[in-house]
Design a protein around this motif. Structure first.
Motif, short mmCIF file in Angstrom:
data_model
loop_
_atom_site.label_atom_id
_atom_site.label_comp_id
_atom_site.label_asym_id
_atom_site.label_seq_id
_atom_site.Cartn_x
_atom_site.Cartn_y
_atom_site.Cartn_z
N GLY A 156 2.61 17.72 -17.52
CA GLY A 156 2.55 19.17 -17.39
C GLY A 156 2.29 19.92 -18.67
O GLY A 156 2.28 21.15 -18.69
N ASP A 205 -5.94 23.20 -13.37
CA ASP A 205 -5.48 24.30 -12.53
C ASP A 205 -6.49 25.43 -12.60
O ASP A 205 -6.89 25.85 -13.69
N THR A 225 -6.08 16.94 -9.43
CA THR A 225 -5.41 15.85 -10.15
C THR A 225 -6.38 14.69 -10.30
O THR A 225 -6.96 14.24 -9.32
N SER A 236 -1.40 29.90 -23.01
CA SER A 236 -1.34 28.95 -21.89
C SER A 236 -1.60 29.58 -20.52
O SER A 236 -1.31 28.99 -19.50
N ASN A 262 -0.30 14.52 -17.55
CA ASN A 262 0.50 14.16 -16.38
C ASN A 262 1.97 14.56 -16.51
O ASN A 262 2.72 14.47 -15.55
N ARG A 284 -3.90 20.16 -17.93
CA ARG A 284 -2.58 19.69 -18.35
C ARG A 284 -2.55 18.16 -18.30
O ARG A 284 -3.28 17.55 -17.53
N THR A 340 -5.12 23.11 -7.68
CA THR A 340 -4.81 22.09 -8.68
C THR A 340 -5.58 20.83 -8.35
O THR A 340 -5.48 20.30 -7.25
N LYS A 355 -4.11 17.18 -14.84
CA LYS A 355 -4.44 18.19 -13.84
C LYS A 355 -5.31 19.29 -14.42
O LYS A 355 -5.22 19.62 -15.59
#
Length: 159
Positions: free
Chosen positions: A123, A35, A82, A132, A121, A119, A80, A33
């Protein structure tokens, strides 16, 4: 590629396609992902938004063959993305994708800073600041537009 979030029309409340761009440090696998936390837009009625039922269409222009879906949570200002399909994004790779139905804030706001984090998968943060919170992605200033033409007519009232 410079971290950037670019709009084509920098006036308030305009729905348009925007482009996000950055260069990865680590690779992003399918299911990973990206973000983007959009900046708060104080003193305006509505901040940054993405119309399209909170799932604007994403189209990667770099690297070729990468696909993705998106989800927008306006309350947190987080978009987000993906990665889907079969293609991954390698380390040290310039990334660019368009975001359909990006809506600029409802009034004037200065240039801001969105935060971008990638990130895996599960997280786990791949790229971002050491704490972060994300890397700084510049957004453009949104300025009031100018009416191109306007006119009005005065009509006599009949008594």
């Amino acid at each position: 590629t410079t971290l950037a979030f670019a709009t084509t029309t920098d006036t308030p409340a305009v729905s348009q396609t925007a482009t996000a761009s950055f260069t990865t440090k680590g690779g992003i696998q399918v299911g990973g992902k990206i973000d983007i936390v959009m900046p708060a837009a104080a003193a305006v009625t509505t901040g940054w938004d993405f119309a399209a039922n909170d799932a604007p269409t994403i189209a990667f222009t770099a690297p070729a063959g990468v696909t993705g879906t998106s989800a927008w949570v306006g309350a947190n200002r987080v978009l987000t993305v993906t990665l889907t399909g079969t293609n991954t994004i390698d380390q040290a790779t310039p990334v660019a994708f368009t975001i359909a139905e990006t809506v600029t804030p409802s009034g004037e706001v200065g240039a801001g800073t969105a935060l971008v984090t990638s990130r895996d998968n599960a997280g786990v943060v791949l790229d971002g600041k050491a704490d972060s919170t994300g890397a700084d992605m510049a957004t453009e200033a949104i300025s009031a537009g100018v009416h191109a033409t306007s006119s009005f007519k005065i009509r006599k009232s009949v008594v």
